[in-house]
Design a protein around this motif. Structure first.
Motif, PDB file in Angstrom:
ATOM      1  N   ARG A   1      -9.113  51.969  34.545  1.00  0.00           N
ATOM      2  CA  ARG A   1     -10.528  52.367  34.636  1.00  0.00           C
ATOM      3  C   ARG A   1     -11.301  52.099  33.346  1.00  0.00           C
ATOM      4  O   ARG A   1     -12.486  52.364  33.271  1.00  0.00           O
ATOM      5  CB  ARG A   1     -10.627  53.845  35.049  1.00  0.00           C
ATOM      6  CG  ARG A   1     -10.366  54.033  36.551  1.00  0.00           C
ATOM      7  CD  ARG A   1     -10.723  55.419  37.015  1.00  0.00           C
ATOM      8  NE  ARG A   1      -9.654  56.366  36.804  1.00  0.00           N
ATOM      9  CZ  ARG A   1      -9.811  57.680  36.761  1.00  0.00           C
ATOM     10  NH1 ARG A   1     -11.011  58.201  36.883  1.00  0.00           N
ATOM     11  NH2 ARG A   1      -8.782  58.484  36.583  1.00  0.00           N
TER      12      ARG A   1
ATOM     13  N   GLY B   1     -10.649  59.053  41.810  1.00  0.00           N
ATOM     14  CA  GLY B   1      -9.673  59.422  40.786  1.00  0.00           C
ATOM     15  C   GLY B   1      -9.840  60.880  40.383  1.00  0.00           C
ATOM     16  O   GLY B   1      -9.001  61.714  40.641  1.00  0.00           O
ATOM     17  N   ARG B   2     -10.967  61.154  39.723  1.00  0.00           N
ATOM     18  CA  ARG B   2     -11.270  62.525  39.386  1.00  0.00           C
ATOM     19  C   ARG B   2     -11.972  63.161  40.571  1.00  0.00           C
ATOM     20  O   ARG B   2     -12.705  62.500  41.290  1.00  0.00           O
ATOM     21  CB  ARG B   2     -12.176  62.588  38.173  1.00  0.00           C
ATOM     22  CG  ARG B   2     -11.370  62.490  36.913  1.00  0.00           C
ATOM     23  CD  ARG B   2     -12.217  62.511  35.678  1.00  0.00           C
ATOM     24  NE  ARG B   2     -11.373  62.197  34.541  1.00  0.00           N
ATOM     25  CZ  ARG B   2     -11.834  61.899  33.349  1.00  0.00           C
ATOM     26  NH1 ARG B   2     -13.123  61.885  33.125  1.00  0.00           N
ATOM     27  NH2 ARG B   2     -11.002  61.627  32.375  1.00  0.00           N
ATOM     28  N   VAL B   3     -11.786  64.460  40.709  1.00  0.00           N
ATOM     29  CA  VAL B   3     -12.437  65.149  41.795  1.00  0.00           C
ATOM     30  C   VAL B   3     -13.928  65.267  41.495  1.00  0.00           C
ATOM     31  O   VAL B   3     -14.319  65.688  40.413  1.00  0.00           O
ATOM     32  CB  VAL B   3     -11.797  66.555  41.977  1.00  0.00           C
ATOM     33  CG1 VAL B   3     -12.572  67.360  42.988  1.00  0.00           C
ATOM     34  CG2 VAL B   3     -10.350  66.398  42.409  1.00  0.00           C
TER      35      VAL B   3
ATOM     36  N   GLY C   1     -12.153  67.330  35.955  1.00  0.00           N
ATOM     37  CA  GLY C   1     -12.077  66.743  37.277  1.00  0.00           C
ATOM     38  C   GLY C   1     -10.924  67.268  38.106  1.00  0.00           C
ATOM     39  O   GLY C   1     -10.534  66.649  39.092  1.00  0.00           O
TER      40      GLY C   1
ATOM     41  N   ALA D   1     -12.359  64.857  46.832  1.00  0.00           N
ATOM     42  CA  ALA D   1     -11.190  64.361  46.096  1.00  0.00           C
ATOM     43  C   ALA D   1     -10.824  62.931  46.482  1.00  0.00           C
ATOM     44  O   ALA D   1      -9.698  62.499  46.306  1.00  0.00           O
ATOM     45  CB  ALA D   1      -9.998  65.286  46.321  1.00  0.00           C
TER      46      ALA D   1
END
Lengths: 234, 234
Positions: free
Chosen positions: B15, A226-228, B145, A223
Motif C-alpha cells: 500500500r 484493509g483498515r476498517v 482501523g 471491514a
C-alpha cells in the motif's frame, strides 16, 4: 485545573461532508463536545469553553458517564447531575484566542492551564488523567498528522501556534523558553475526529454521546478494505 | 518473554506503492523490522521472528538505541553489540502461523507470549513495557482501523484471528474463554506503517532506522493540507 476547550461554530467538521449533512455535522460536533466536557470533569478538570460565537443552547456537561444518550435523543431531566460550563466567546483564530486566554491565566506549576480540543470524543478520564498528571512545564498529547490535540501548560511564557505541524512547533517553542516537555502517548488523545476514517475509531473504541449519535445516524463499520472504515446505511 | 514478530516477505508494504518502489518497500520493511526487534529487546523481550520465507540476510537486532543507521547506509562492524534473533519460517497465513506458535508455546502467566507486528516502527521500550507489564490474561494494543498491532497472551486457550476488525474479535475471543483483558492506549503502538499518511507519523515521532531510511530516500513532511502528510523530493 482550568481546561480550555476551543470550539468553532463556523462550519464545524467540514471534512466529514461526504458522510454527514451540515446540520448533522453541527449536531455531531456538539455531541463530541459534550463527551469532551464530561471527560475533562471526570478527570478532575474545570472545563472552560472557548467558542467562536455564542452557542444557541447552554452547554451542560452530563457528568454521569454510565448514561450516554444521543444528542438528538431523549434526555430525561432527572437523569443525572449536570455542571454549567463557563463560556468565553472569541471570534479570532484559534492560536490568537488560546494565547489570549493563556495571557489572562498566566499558567504556573501551581495553577496550570489545559487546552483540550473539542473533537477528542475518545478522551477518557484515565487518558486525560495521564496528561493532567504529567510532570513537566508543558505536557503534550500529539494528534495524528502532527497536530496538538491536548496540552497542559505550567509556564507563563509558553505560547501556542496551531498552524501546520503544531506538535513540532510546540516542542520548539518549549525548547526556546527552556520549558521541560512531557509527551503523552495515547491513541485516544491522538484521534481528533476530522475525517471519515476517524469515525471508525469512534465506533470501535467509543462509548459516549458521539458514538451513540453516529450509530443512531446509521453509520457503521465497514471491514471490506484493509483498515476498517465506515459505511452509512441511509 | 518470548515475543513473536511476524514478517511477510511477500510483497511487503504494497500500500506504499505510490511513494516507494518494490525494492525500496522491501528495504524499508526490513528497516522497520530492525527497529521493532531492537525495541522488543530493549523492553526486555526475546524476539522470535516468524517469517513467511527465508530471509536472504541474517537478522540481527542492533541493541544500541543511540546509533541508528539507514538500512542501506554504513554499518560499522564495531559499532554496537548485536543479538542473533531466532527465526521460524511458516508460509501459512498470519492467523494460522501465529496460532501454531501459540500452540507450541502454551502461554501462561509465568511464561507469557507476545506478538508484535514488524511494522510498528514507532514502538519504543517504554510503550512496549506498558504492554508487556499489563496485568491481564490478554493485553492488546489496538491498531488504527481496528487491527491488533501487539498482544501479550497469558492464557493457553487464547487464539488469534487477524481477519477484519481483529481488535474487536480478540476482545470477543477473550470474553468467550473468560480471559481478563487490558487495552494499552498508545499512539505509537496504534501506528502500523501501511499507508502514505503513516509515513508522516514516522517522520514526526520516529528516531530509528526506518525514519532515517525515509529521510535518506527524500521523503519529507508536507504541511500544505489539513493534516501533515508526506512528499518526496526525488
Amino acid at each position: 485545573m482550568e481546561v480550555l476547550v476551543p470550539f468553532s461554530t463556523d462550519r464545524p467538521k467540514s471534512r466529514l461532508s461526504d458522510v454527514l449533512s451540515p446540520s448533522e455535522r453541527e449536531s455531531f460536533a456538539r455531541s463530541m463536545l459534550a463527551d469532551v466536557l464530561r471527560a475533562v470533569i471526570d478527570a478532575g478538570g474545570s472545563p472552560h469553553l472557548l467558542t467562536t460565537a455564542d452557542l444557541d443552547v447552554p452547554i451542560e456537561a452530563d457528568t454521569s458517564a454510565d448514561s450516554p444518550h444521543p444528542a438528538d435523543g431523549p434526555n430525561p431531566a432527572d437523569a443525572s447531575p449536570s455542571a454549567d460550563v463557563p463560556v468565553t466567546v472569541d471570534a479570532r483564530p484559534l492560536t490568537t484566542a488560546v494565547n489570549a486566554a493563556l495571557d489572562r491565566h498566566e499558567p504556573t506549576g501551581a495553577e496550570p492551564v489545559g487546552v483540550v480540543m473539542a473533537d477528542l470524543a475518545l478522551a477518557t478520564p484515565e487518558t486525560l488523567g495521564r496528561l493532567f498528571g504529567a510532570d513537566a512545564d508543558v505536557a503534550i498529547a500529539p494528534g495524528r498528522g502532527g497536530g496538538t490535540n491536548a496540552l497542559v501548560v505550567r509556564d507563563p511564557a509558553f505560547r501556542v501556534d496551531y498552524h501546520g505541524a503544531s506538535y513540532l512547533d510546540h516542542l520548539r517553542i518549549a525548547e526556546e523558553i527552556d520549558a521541560s516537555v512531557a509527551v503523552v502517548d495515547s491513541h485516544r488523545l491522538a484521534t481528533d475526529v476530522d475525517e471519515r476514517s476517524d469515525l471508525a475509531e469512534l465506533l470501535i473504541h467509543g462509548d459516549g454521546e458521539a458514538t451513540a449519535w453516529l450509530r443512531d445516524a446509521g453509520v457503521g463499520l465497514d471491514a471490506t478494505n484493509g483498515r476498517v472504515g465506515v459505511d452509512r446505511d441511509r
